[in-house]
Design an enzyme around this catalytic site. Structure first.
Site, PDB file in Angstrom:
ATOM      1  N   ARG A  26       0.813  -1.215   0.000  1.00 54.84           N
ATOM      2  CA  ARG A  26       0.000   0.000   0.000  1.00 54.84           C
ATOM      3  C   ARG A  26       0.848   1.267   0.000  1.00 54.84           C
ATOM      4  O   ARG A  26       0.326   2.353  -0.157  1.00 54.84           O
ATOM      5  CB  ARG A  26      -0.939   0.001   1.219  1.00 54.84           C
ATOM      6  N   CYS A  70      -9.762  12.795 -10.572  1.00 51.66           N
ATOM      7  CA  CYS A  70     -10.129  12.147  -9.306  1.00 51.66           C
ATOM      8  C   CYS A  70     -10.624  10.734  -9.562  1.00 51.66           C
ATOM      9  O   CYS A  70     -11.543  10.523 -10.348  1.00 51.66           O
ATOM     10  CB  CYS A  70     -11.208  12.970  -8.599  1.00 51.66           C
ATOM     11  N   CYS A 123     -14.547  10.341  -8.631  1.00 54.59           N
ATOM     12  CA  CYS A 123     -15.626  11.051  -9.324  1.00 54.59           C
ATOM     13  C   CYS A 123     -16.345  10.117 -10.304  1.00 54.59           C
ATOM     14  O   CYS A 123     -15.742   9.176 -10.832  1.00 54.59           O
ATOM     15  CB  CYS A 123     -15.078  12.267 -10.068  1.00 54.59           C
ATOM     16  N   ASP A 151      -9.113  -0.487  -4.201  1.00 53.79           N
ATOM     17  CA  ASP A 151      -8.074  -0.939  -5.129  1.00 53.79           C
ATOM     18  C   ASP A 151      -6.726  -1.124  -4.422  1.00 53.79           C
ATOM     19  O   ASP A 151      -5.812  -1.721  -4.985  1.00 53.79           O
ATOM     20  CB  ASP A 151      -7.921   0.072  -6.273  1.00 53.79           C
ATOM     21  N   HIS A 182     -17.540  16.286  -6.038  1.00 52.39           N
ATOM     22  CA  HIS A 182     -16.156  16.270  -5.581  1.00 52.39           C
ATOM     23  C   HIS A 182     -15.910  17.302  -4.478  1.00 52.39           C
ATOM     24  O   HIS A 182     -15.024  17.137  -3.635  1.00 52.39           O
ATOM     25  CB  HIS A 182     -15.248  16.562  -6.780  1.00 52.39           C
ATOM     26  N   ASN A 226     -11.431   9.409   7.207  1.00 55.43           N
ATOM     27  CA  ASN A 226     -10.343  10.328   7.504  1.00 55.43           C
ATOM     28  C   ASN A 226     -10.631  11.589   6.709  1.00 55.43           C
ATOM     29  O   ASN A 226     -10.810  11.529   5.505  1.00 55.43           O
ATOM     30  CB  ASN A 226      -8.997   9.763   7.032  1.00 55.43           C
ATOM     31  N   SER A 238      -6.002  11.078   1.264  1.00 52.40           N
ATOM     32  CA  SER A 238      -5.298  11.132  -0.013  1.00 52.40           C
ATOM     33  C   SER A 238      -6.176  11.686  -1.127  1.00 52.40           C
ATOM     34  O   SER A 238      -5.723  11.870  -2.226  1.00 52.40           O
ATOM     35  CB  SER A 238      -4.787   9.740  -0.379  1.00 52.40           C
ATOM     36  N   HIS A 282     -12.347  14.093  -2.264  1.00 56.17           N
ATOM     37  CA  HIS A 282     -13.703  13.640  -2.607  1.00 56.17           C
ATOM     38  C   HIS A 282     -14.323  12.962  -1.367  1.00 56.17           C
ATOM     39  O   HIS A 282     -13.703  12.084  -0.779  1.00 56.17           O
ATOM     40  CB  HIS A 282     -13.638  12.659  -3.779  1.00 56.17           C
ATOM     41  N   HIS A 312     -15.620  10.630   1.117  1.00 60.20           N
ATOM     42  CA  HIS A 312     -15.753   9.172   1.118  1.00 60.20           C
ATOM     43  C   HIS A 312     -15.293   8.620   2.459  1.00 60.20           C
ATOM     44  O   HIS A 312     -14.586   9.290   3.212  1.00 60.20           O
ATOM     45  CB  HIS A 312     -14.916   8.551  -0.002  1.00 60.20           C
ATOM     46  N   GLN A 314     -14.189   4.615   4.464  1.00 58.21           N
ATOM     47  CA  GLN A 314     -13.665   3.284   4.171  1.00 58.21           C
ATOM     48  C   GLN A 314     -14.273   2.265   5.119  1.00 58.21           C
ATOM     49  O   GLN A 314     -14.687   2.602   6.222  1.00 58.21           O
ATOM     50  CB  GLN A 314     -12.153   3.279   4.324  1.00 58.21           C
ATOM     51  N   GLU A 349     -13.728  -1.778  24.427  1.00 57.41           N
ATOM     52  CA  GLU A 349     -15.077  -1.270  24.690  1.00 57.41           C
ATOM     53  C   GLU A 349     -16.046  -2.423  24.932  1.00 57.41           C
ATOM     54  O   GLU A 349     -16.938  -2.328  25.779  1.00 57.41           O
ATOM     55  CB  GLU A 349     -15.554  -0.411  23.511  1.00 57.41           C
ATOM     56  N   HIS A 356     -18.342   2.743  15.864  1.00 58.97           N
ATOM     57  CA  HIS A 356     -17.966   1.657  16.776  1.00 58.97           C
ATOM     58  C   HIS A 356     -19.128   0.677  16.922  1.00 58.97           C
ATOM     59  O   HIS A 356     -20.183   1.031  17.443  1.00 58.97           O
ATOM     60  CB  HIS A 356     -17.552   2.225  18.138  1.00 58.97           C
TER      61      HIS A 356
HETATM   62 ZN   LIG Z   1     -16.263   3.812  20.954  1.00 59.64          ZN
HETATM   63 ZN   LIG Z   2     -13.877  13.427  -7.068  1.00 58.23          ZN
END
Ligand SMILES: [Zn+2]
Ligand SMILES: [Zn+2]
Length: 344
Positions: free
Chosen positions: A21, A45, A48, A71, A108, A148, A156, A159, A161, A163, A177, A276
């Site tokens: 990665r 992008c 997009c 990817d 975007h 993030n 990075s 746009h 998004h 994960q 927890e 969570h």
């Molecule tokens: Zn938590």
């Molecule tokens: Zn975009």
């Protein structure tokens, strides 16, 4: 190339080694000022609509939420079987699971804070579906969903998004927890997070937003300035248990919180947001209360909370701010996004 999970015997947790990665694309905007991208569509992008990705696949001309297999997966079906048995005390295994990317919008230039209530609802519904599908895979023991946002947390591509990591292990924080929730339930017969909500509402100074079925607050024990928890009032082990009206109320509180964060300094507020949810390890998680945590690395514009000796070296946080003060600052901000009111 090394791609496998390695056991950390001192922390008793898995470390994912994914050296492949290291080559993934960097599409960060200009560093520093946090200026949002100005274009609704960016031909360069990979998120997009209609654009090609590094895998050679082309995104459809999507109009709402769009999800696809990452990817550059950290865990995935193409992970190799480790060929070498590690020596002595060491253990390793295949990085099994699935990594997904979920685009919030074809636009975007918009952030989650700028999406309409209906769009945030659609996103949460899409995440609920992702959880259902990924959580039913036999190798998956936990589904971590996170966003993030901002260069300071290494995003990075601007746009909007998030994960999804559906892993064959339970992330350590979730494990902690789950343990705390289970022992609280056994000891007191009550859900720990329910007691946290009651304590926050009883005090009131750190509550940022609330409605019939959801609440947002800077917790009493915040580790970061502006750290915020958002949760449905009722206990659900994961997002699949939420009804349509609970999703709607949660979306309302989430949207309001993010607008206030952006309005605080009239700039896109960087954060790490994580959903969570209880482990899928077959254990009894009736005490686990699904919630969203937003961790915010900035103390002031341009001033990062650096993780250093106590945090990285020792594992406990020093917070240089009072959660009550930070909540008051957020509460004092307008409820309409600054970019929607003709601002900069
Ligand atoms: Zn938590
Ligand atoms: Zn975009």
């Amino acid at each position: 190339m090394v791609w496998e999970e390695r056991w950390h015997p001192l922390r008793r947790e898995w470390v994912v080694i994914s050296s492949h990665r290291d080559r993934r694309p960097w599409q960060g905007e200009t560093v520093g000022d946090g200026t949002p991208p100005g274009v609704a569509y960016d031909a360069g992008c990979y998120l997009c609509p209609g654009n090609a990705r590094v895998s050679g696949q082309r995104n459809p001309a999507y109009r709402g939420v769009f999800a696809f297999d990452n990817d550059h997966p950290c865990v995935g079906p193409s992970a190799p079987e480790p060929s070498l048995l590690p020596p002595g005390v060491y253990r390793n295994r295949r990085a099994e699971g699935l990594s997904r990317v979920v685009c919030y919008s074809p636009r975007h230039d918009l952030s989650l804070a700028e999406l309409s209530h209906a769009e945030i609802v659609n996103l949460l519904v899409a995440l609920r579906e992702e959880f259902r599908e990924l959580g039913s895979r036999p190798e998956v023991r936990h589904v971590l969903m996170f966003e993030n946002k901002g260069e300071v947390v290494g995003v990075s591509n601007p746009h909007p998004h998030c994960q999804v990591y559906a892993t064959n292990f339970v992330f350590r924080t979730i494990e902690l927890e789950a343990e705390a929730s289970a022992s609280h339930l056994a000891e007191h017969g009550r859900v720990l997070f329910g007691d946290i909500i009651a304590a926050e509402e009883g005090d009131g100074r750190r509550v940022l937003a609330s409605n019939g079925q959801a609440i947002a607050f800077v917790p009493y024990f915040a580790r970061y300035a502006y750290e915020t928890f958002i949760a449905p009032r009722a206990t659900h082990a994961n997002i699949t248990g939420l009804s349509a009206s609970e999703i709607s109320d949660l979306a309302r509180v989430l949207g309001e919180t993010l607008v206030r964060m952006d309005n605080l300094w009239r700039m896109p507020f960087p954060y790490v947001m994580a959903l969570h949810q209880a482990p899928l390890d077959g254990a009894d998680h009736r005490g686990f209360h699904f919630h969203i945590e937003i961790h915010t690395p900035l103390r002031k514009p341009g001033l990062l909370k650096y993780l250093a000796g106590p945090e990285i070296g020792g594992g406990n946080f020093l917070n240089d701010t009072a959660p009550e003060d930070k909540a008051a600052e957020l509460r004092a901000t307008p409820m309409t996004h600054y970019r929607a009111t003709g601002g900069t």
